[in-house]
Motif scaffolding. Sequence first.
Motif, short mmCIF file in Angstrom:
data_model
loop_
_atom_site.label_atom_id
_atom_site.label_comp_id
_atom_site.label_asym_id
_atom_site.label_seq_id
_atom_site.Cartn_x
_atom_site.Cartn_y
_atom_site.Cartn_z
N PRO A 93 0.72 -1.28 0.02
CA PRO A 93 0.10 0.01 0.07
C PRO A 93 0.72 1.36 0.04
O PRO A 93 0.29 2.25 -0.59
N GLU A 94 1.97 1.31 0.68
CA GLU A 94 2.68 2.39 0.88
C GLU A 94 3.28 2.79 -0.87
O GLU A 94 3.55 3.93 -1.08
N LEU A 95 3.71 1.86 -1.39
CA LEU A 95 4.00 1.97 -2.70
C LEU A 95 3.02 2.60 -3.53
O LEU A 95 3.24 3.46 -4.53
N VAL A 96 1.91 2.08 -3.64
CA VAL A 96 0.79 2.46 -4.41
C VAL A 96 0.28 3.88 -4.02
O VAL A 96 0.31 4.84 -4.80
N ASP A 97 0.33 4.44 -2.42
CA ASP A 97 0.24 5.77 -2.32
C ASP A 97 1.63 6.57 -2.85
O ASP A 97 1.10 7.79 -3.34
N ALA A 102 3.31 10.59 -6.77
CA ALA A 102 4.28 10.97 -7.79
C ALA A 102 3.32 11.67 -9.06
O ALA A 102 4.11 12.07 -10.06
N GLY A 103 2.40 11.15 -9.00
CA GLY A 103 1.52 11.41 -10.35
C GLY A 103 1.07 10.29 -11.23
O GLY A 103 0.56 10.68 -12.43
N ALA A 104 1.10 9.04 -10.58
CA ALA A 104 0.40 8.16 -11.64
C ALA A 104 -0.86 8.29 -11.75
O ALA A 104 -1.70 8.63 -10.66
N ASN A 105 -1.51 7.83 -12.86
CA ASN A 105 -2.81 7.64 -13.07
C ASN A 105 -3.38 6.38 -12.75
O ASN A 105 -4.48 6.44 -12.67
N GLY A 106 -2.77 5.20 -12.73
CA GLY A 106 -3.19 4.09 -12.47
C GLY A 106 -2.02 3.24 -12.15
O GLY A 106 -0.93 3.63 -11.81
N TYR A 107 -2.43 2.05 -11.43
CA TYR A 107 -1.45 0.90 -10.73
C TYR A 107 -1.99 -0.45 -11.21
O TYR A 107 -3.14 -0.60 -10.64
N LEU A 108 -1.09 -1.23 -11.58
CA LEU A 108 -1.52 -2.59 -11.97
C LEU A 108 -0.14 -3.52 -11.29
O LEU A 108 0.75 -3.12 -11.70
N VAL A 109 -0.59 -4.59 -10.83
CA VAL A 109 0.19 -5.44 -10.27
C VAL A 109 0.44 -6.78 -11.37
O VAL A 109 -0.48 -7.15 -11.63
#
Length: 161
Positions: A93-97, A102-109
Amino acid sequence: MLKGLRILVVEDLKSIRDLVSRLLGGLGCDDVHQAEDLASARTKLDQFGFDAVLLDYDLAGENGLSLLAELRQNTWHFNRLVPVILLTGHKEPELVDDAMAAGANGYLVKPVMPDLLGRRILDVREKTGWVRPPDDGNAPQKKAGSESGGGPDDDGSIVWL
């Protein structure tokens, strides 16, 4: 699904870079650029307008978030607001935050299913209202079948923070 889009895949592992590129191709994207490190990603971003960027977090001793932060801070850059999706093996969760800060618009694992990848790309483009900017006028044209897209723009006018 992704026909007509130009997407940059920033991933240090060639096998994963190639796999993601093939997944994008299977979704109709026929203009996929690849970068194996931050330096080659910067070069691509300086030369070509992109519809989206898929960015790995761990890049052989480098951090993908540093590229994202640089891009978002460079107010003059024509790709400054390009939708960026962090595509990584990390799900803390810390990395997602950190990515979102930082400005990411999305996150996929990783690993990611192709339909989810395609939907996420379309979703972030729709939410941001992003329209791909024209290429830098000095950018070499991408040759069919070439994954490099040409050499760096060496006029010396590009300065990254």
